[in-house]
Design a protein around this motif. Sequence first.
Motif, mmCIF file in Angstrom:
data_model
loop_
_atom_site.group_PDB
_atom_site.id
_atom_site.type_symbol
_atom_site.label_atom_id
_atom_site.label_comp_id
_atom_site.label_asym_id
_atom_site.label_seq_id
_atom_site.Cartn_x
_atom_site.Cartn_y
_atom_site.Cartn_z
ATOM 1 N N ASN A 180 0.828 -1.214 0.000
ATOM 2 C CA ASN A 180 0.000 0.000 0.000
ATOM 3 C C ASN A 180 0.853 1.252 0.000
ATOM 4 O OD1 ASN A 180 -2.532 -1.366 0.131
ATOM 5 N ND2 ASN A 180 -2.150 -1.800 2.300
ATOM 6 N N GLU A 181 2.058 1.132 -0.527
ATOM 7 C CA GLU A 181 3.006 2.242 -0.504
ATOM 8 C C GLU A 181 3.406 2.650 -1.922
ATOM 9 O OE1 GLU A 181 7.416 3.294 1.410
ATOM 10 O OE2 GLU A 181 6.562 1.264 1.545
ATOM 11 N N LEU A 182 3.479 3.966 -2.148
ATOM 12 C CA LEU A 182 3.959 4.494 -3.422
ATOM 13 C C LEU A 182 5.447 4.805 -3.306
ATOM 14 C CD1 LEU A 182 1.224 6.976 -4.728
ATOM 15 C CD2 LEU A 182 2.082 4.947 -5.896
ATOM 16 N N ILE A 183 6.230 4.305 -4.269
ATOM 17 C CA ILE A 183 7.671 4.545 -4.294
ATOM 18 C C ILE A 183 8.031 5.165 -5.637
ATOM 19 C CG2 ILE A 183 9.949 3.460 -4.256
ATOM 20 C CD1 ILE A 183 8.832 1.342 -2.425
ATOM 21 N N ALA A 184 8.813 6.244 -5.619
ATOM 22 C CA ALA A 184 9.236 6.928 -6.838
ATOM 23 C C ALA A 184 10.719 6.666 -7.082
ATOM 24 C CB ALA A 184 8.980 8.422 -6.723
ATOM 25 N N LEU A 185 11.053 6.289 -8.313
ATOM 26 C CA LEU A 185 12.436 6.024 -8.682
ATOM 27 C C LEU A 185 12.817 6.902 -9.866
ATOM 28 C CD1 LEU A 185 15.025 4.267 -8.384
ATOM 29 C CD2 LEU A 185 14.010 2.719 -10.070
ATOM 30 N N PRO A 186 13.779 7.832 -9.686
ATOM 31 C CA PRO A 186 14.231 8.648 -10.828
ATOM 32 C C PRO A 186 14.823 7.771 -11.925
ATOM 33 C CG PRO A 186 14.960 9.590 -8.744
ATOM 34 C CD PRO A 186 14.421 8.217 -8.434
ATOM 35 N N TYR A 187 14.578 8.144 -13.174
ATOM 36 C CA TYR A 187 15.059 7.332 -14.295
ATOM 37 C C TYR A 187 16.568 7.183 -14.288
ATOM 38 C CZ TYR A 187 10.375 7.759 -16.271
ATOM 39 O OH TYR A 187 9.029 7.687 -16.475
#
Length: 215
Positions: A180-187
């Motif tokens: 239930n967690e959003l994780i952002a990864l830079p390209y």
Amino acid sequence: MIASSQGLFKEGSSSILNDSLWEKSTSDKLSSNFKFKPIEQRCNDVAFDAKNNVLYLATISSLLKFNSKGEKQEILFENEPIVVNDLEFFNGNLWCATQYKGLINIKNNTAKNIRGLQSDYIKRIERKNNQLFIQHKKGFQIYNTRSREWYALGLAEGIETTSIKDFSLGEQRIWFLIENELIALPYDEVKIQKPDIQIHIDSAIVGNSFKSLNS
């Protein structure tokens, strides 16, 4: 266009194939849409080649190709139906995320299997520029269609890829839904995996049918 459990629909009066192939939807929820008459079964995804006026439709059991007149052709690979979960079409290439045959590319009437995936069951694909972002049963990989390099995501980026439920491509980052967690990864934090690619050409279209190249 909308691929749904009730078939294929298009929004409004946009011109896709021959107008006679579409009928106004009788559903209250889809009253402004038109239903594709040749198909009466559940559809997983759809792609449209506007230049050649060709529609590709992935149903729950096959991959179909329709020309401007609505004439249907089933696309086979290794003489078997292709079960496709997701489609992407760009630069004259149809990319197929299949359930059991990995990533298949179709261009100039030739079907190729692109090797290098860690699983042959692809859940979905999404494109950004020349790269395909691929979620499969064993994790998450990126394929550069121009350089033919594979990029692999994993614990080095802090991503437990087998737990990914969904993903979305932003301008600067890939967004992952994990539990239930959003994780952002830079390209630019994506690590490059040495490519291990073999291209298998199984069949080509001759006339109006696919011919095996293995016989």
